[in-house]
Design a protein around this motif. Structure first.
Motif, PDB file in Angstrom:
ATOM      1  N   ARG A 150       0.834  -1.208   0.000  1.00 55.19           N
ATOM      2  CA  ARG A 150       0.000   0.000   0.000  1.00 55.19           C
ATOM      3  C   ARG A 150       0.866   1.255   0.000  1.00 55.19           C
ATOM      4  N   GLU A 151       0.329   2.308  -0.594  1.00 52.46           N
ATOM      5  CA  GLU A 151       1.068   3.574  -0.681  1.00 52.46           C
ATOM      6  C   GLU A 151       0.832   4.453   0.548  1.00 52.46           C
ATOM      7  N   THR A 152      -0.241   4.171   1.299  1.00 51.09           N
ATOM      8  CA  THR A 152      -0.564   5.018   2.457  1.00 51.09           C
ATOM      9  C   THR A 152       0.380   4.731   3.618  1.00 51.09           C
ATOM     10  N   VAL A 153       0.638   5.758   4.420  1.00 53.33           N
ATOM     11  CA  VAL A 153       1.568   5.622   5.554  1.00 53.33           C
ATOM     12  C   VAL A 153       0.870   6.043   6.845  1.00 53.33           C
ATOM     13  N   ASP A 154       0.956   5.179   7.839  1.00 53.00           N
ATOM     14  CA  ASP A 154       0.434   5.485   9.180  1.00 53.00           C
ATOM     15  C   ASP A 154       1.617   5.981  10.016  1.00 53.00           C
ATOM     16  N   ILE A 155       1.655   7.305  10.253  1.00 56.38           N
ATOM     17  CA  ILE A 155       2.815   7.897  10.935  1.00 56.38           C
ATOM     18  C   ILE A 155       2.974   7.356  12.361  1.00 56.38           C
ATOM     19  N   ALA A 156       1.848   7.122  13.042  1.00 56.62           N
ATOM     20  CA  ALA A 156       1.930   6.591  14.412  1.00 56.62           C
ATOM     21  C   ALA A 156       2.601   5.209  14.410  1.00 56.62           C
ATOM     22  N   LEU A 157       2.238   4.373  13.422  1.00 57.92           N
ATOM     23  CA  LEU A 157       2.843   3.040  13.322  1.00 57.92           C
ATOM     24  C   LEU A 157       4.320   3.149  12.917  1.00 57.92           C
ATOM     25  N   ALA A 158       4.616   4.128  12.063  1.00 55.14           N
ATOM     26  CA  ALA A 158       6.012   4.343  11.641  1.00 55.14           C
ATOM     27  C   ALA A 158       6.876   4.693  12.852  1.00 55.14           C
ATOM     28  N   LYS A 159       6.348   5.556  13.726  1.00 56.60           N
ATOM     29  CA  LYS A 159       7.087   5.936  14.960  1.00 56.60           C
ATOM     30  C   LYS A 159       7.281   4.710  15.849  1.00 56.60           C
ATOM     31  N   GLN A 160       6.227   3.921  15.951  1.00 51.63           N
ATOM     32  CA  GLN A 160       6.280   2.693  16.771  1.00 51.63           C
ATOM     33  C   GLN A 160       7.347   1.725  16.223  1.00 51.63           C
ATOM     34  N   ASP A 161       7.372   1.551  14.901  1.00 51.91           N
ATOM     35  CA  ASP A 161       8.359   0.667  14.265  1.00 51.91           C
ATOM     36  C   ASP A 161       9.781   1.189  14.469  1.00 51.91           C
ATOM     37  N   ALA A 162       9.942   2.516  14.373  1.00 47.48           N
ATOM     38  CA  ALA A 162      11.271   3.128  14.567  1.00 47.48           C
ATOM     39  C   ALA A 162      11.764   2.855  15.992  1.00 47.48           C
ATOM     40  N   GLN A 163      10.842   2.992  16.959  1.00 51.07           N
ATOM     41  CA  GLN A 163      11.212   2.723  18.361  1.00 51.07           C
ATOM     42  C   GLN A 163      11.565   1.245  18.552  1.00 51.07           C
ATOM     43  N   ALA A 164      10.798   0.369  17.880  1.00 51.21           N
ATOM     44  CA  ALA A 164      11.053  -1.079  17.997  1.00 51.21           C
ATOM     45  C   ALA A 164      12.438  -1.429  17.424  1.00 51.21           C
ATOM     46  N   LEU A 165      12.804  -0.793  16.290  1.00 50.64           N
ATOM     47  CA  LEU A 165      14.127  -1.048  15.693  1.00 50.64           C
ATOM     48  C   LEU A 165      15.238  -0.534  16.605  1.00 50.64           C
ATOM     49  N   TYR A 166      15.008   0.625  17.206  1.00 50.74           N
ATOM     50  CA  TYR A 166      16.004   1.204  18.117  1.00 50.74           C
ATOM     51  C   TYR A 166      16.186   0.292  19.336  1.00 50.74           C
ATOM     52  N   ALA A 167      15.048  -0.191  19.865  1.00 49.52           N
ATOM     53  CA  ALA A 167      15.087  -1.082  21.042  1.00 49.52           C
ATOM     54  C   ALA A 167      15.755  -2.418  20.697  1.00 49.52           C
ATOM     55  N   ALA A 168      15.619  -2.849  19.440  1.00 51.03           N
ATOM     56  CA  ALA A 168      16.181  -4.152  19.022  1.00 51.03           C
ATOM     57  C   ALA A 168      17.653  -4.064  18.649  1.00 51.03           C
ATOM     58  N   GLY A 169      18.167  -2.836  18.490  1.00 54.91           N
ATOM     59  CA  GLY A 169      19.549  -2.680  18.038  1.00 54.91           C
ATOM     60  C   GLY A 169      20.380  -1.774  18.924  1.00 54.91           C
ATOM     61  N   GLU A 170      20.399  -0.496  18.580  1.00 57.68           N
ATOM     62  CA  GLU A 170      21.277   0.467  19.251  1.00 57.68           C
ATOM     63  C   GLU A 170      21.057   0.536  20.759  1.00 57.68           C
ATOM     64  N   ASN A 171      19.810   0.317  21.185  1.00 54.33           N
ATOM     65  CA  ASN A 171      19.486   0.505  22.603  1.00 54.33           C
ATOM     66  C   ASN A 171      19.501  -0.806  23.377  1.00 54.33           C
ATOM     67  N   LYS A 172      20.253  -1.774  22.883  1.00 53.67           N
ATOM     68  CA  LYS A 172      20.219  -3.108  23.489  1.00 53.67           C
ATOM     69  C   LYS A 172      21.609  -3.723  23.417  1.00 53.67           C
ATOM     70  N   LEU A 173      21.952  -4.489  24.419  1.00 50.97           N
ATOM     71  CA  LEU A 173      23.204  -5.245  24.365  1.00 50.97           C
ATOM     72  C   LEU A 173      22.934  -6.448  23.456  1.00 50.97           C
ATOM     73  N   GLY A 174      23.678  -6.556  22.371  1.00 51.54           N
ATOM     74  CA  GLY A 174      23.341  -7.571  21.373  1.00 51.54           C
ATOM     75  C   GLY A 174      22.260  -7.019  20.454  1.00 51.54           C
ATOM     76  N   THR A 175      21.806  -7.818  19.522  1.00 52.71           N
ATOM     77  CA  THR A 175      20.827  -7.345  18.536  1.00 52.71           C
ATOM     78  C   THR A 175      19.709  -8.362  18.406  1.00 52.71           C
ATOM     79  N   ASP A 176      18.456  -7.859  18.351  1.00 49.19           N
ATOM     80  CA  ASP A 176      17.314  -8.728  18.087  1.00 49.19           C
ATOM     81  C   ASP A 176      17.065  -8.713  16.575  1.00 49.19           C
ATOM     82  N   GLU A 177      17.802  -9.575  15.858  1.00 51.19           N
ATOM     83  CA  GLU A 177      17.723  -9.576  14.391  1.00 51.19           C
ATOM     84  C   GLU A 177      16.315  -9.873  13.878  1.00 51.19           C
TER      85      GLU A 177
END
Length: 292
Positions: free
Chosen positions: A137-164
């Protein structure tokens, strides 16, 4: 091809000025007209990289992709770059067609072939991509985008080790416009772009694969032109060159040429001219379409 010798220029002029949809039916028409197999005839008349290029041009896009994936998997070693390049840049419909052709031609599922030849998180990434289930889909849900960005940060930079697996789940399932929004939010949130984070958190084939998926959110050309550049130089990697030139010539070759010029300061046309020769060069330059 009739008689002694071969008129290579006629083959170059004909194949180089027809689209894939015009070239592929030639196989059936030739057999009807002459009772002979065009592929077999060309195979016996031509040789080397010129023959490989002509053979690639007479396959449908899905047949070529399936053939390239099978070549990348079979035999000793695996061409991981080829697997990443194809699976990360094709649409859901294209992936579905590739998997269907793969099963028909090689008598096993693409997923089984990937499973038997790769391992770990890299295997999971490729299998996710091979499902062809990305949201388109071409539409973007900004709230979900923010949530996904936080999830990626929590899974990588903000964590010891990486949740691939979290990177896998988001990068392989979300739409490209959505991922662009995710990466923008990610940059705003932690002051580092996603590609730098992937580089810090992962390595080897998994890193290359995740980066390729990330790059296709900008444009498919970002997946292809670095491979074209690497295919040049001493001992040209002609397999890569043929695959990309044939598969992208009617899709985004103009974009690839622009990106190539911008990144390397020389045109793709010039690079091919200086790095290949003979009939092979002439036909590649037809696919390239012009100098920039």
């Amino acid at each position: 091809m009739k008689g002694f010798g071969t008129d290579e220029q006629a083959i170059i002029d004909l194949l180089g000025s027809r689209s894939n949809k015009q070239r592929v039916p030639l196989l059936r028409t030739f057999k009807t007209a002459y009772g002979k197999d065009l592929i077999k005839d060309l195979h016996s008349e031509l040789s080397g990289d010129f023959r490989k290029l002509v053979m690639a041009m007479l396959k449908t896009p899905a047949e070529l992709d399936a053939y390239e994936l099978n070549s990348a998997i079979k035999g000793a070693g695996t061409d991981e770059a080829c697997l990443i390049e194809i699976l990360s840049s094709r649409s859901n419909a294209e992936i579905k067609e590739i998997t269907s052709v793969y099963k028909r031609e090689y008598k096993k599922s693409l997923e089984d072939a990937i499973s038997g030849d790769t391992s770990g998180h890299f295997r999971r990434l490729l299998i996710s991509l091979a499902q062809g289930n990305r949201d388109e889909r071409e539409t973007v849900d900004i709230a979900l985008a923010k949530q996904d960005a936080q999830a990626l940060y929590a899974a990588g930079e903000n964590k010891l080790g990486t949740d691939e697996s979290k990177f896998n789940a988001i990068l392989c399932a979300r739409s490209k416009p959505h991922l662009r929004a995710v990466f923008h939010e990610y940059q705003q949130m932690c002051g580092r772009d996603i590609e730098k984070s992937i580089g810090r958190e992962m390595s080897g084939d998994l890193e290359s694969g995740m980066l390729a998926v990330g790059k296709t959110t900008h444009t498919h050309t970002q997946t292809h032109f670095p491979h074209l550049y690497k295919s040049g130089g001493a001992g040209t990697k002609d397999k890569t060159l043929i695959r990309i030139m044939v598969s992208r010539s009617e899709v985004d070759m103009l974009d690839i040429r622009q990106e190539y010029m911008k990144n390397y300061g020389k045109s793709l046309y010039t690079h091919i001219s200086g790095d290949t020769s003979g009939d092979y060069k002439k036909l590649l330059l037809k696919l390239c379409g012009g100098s920039d």
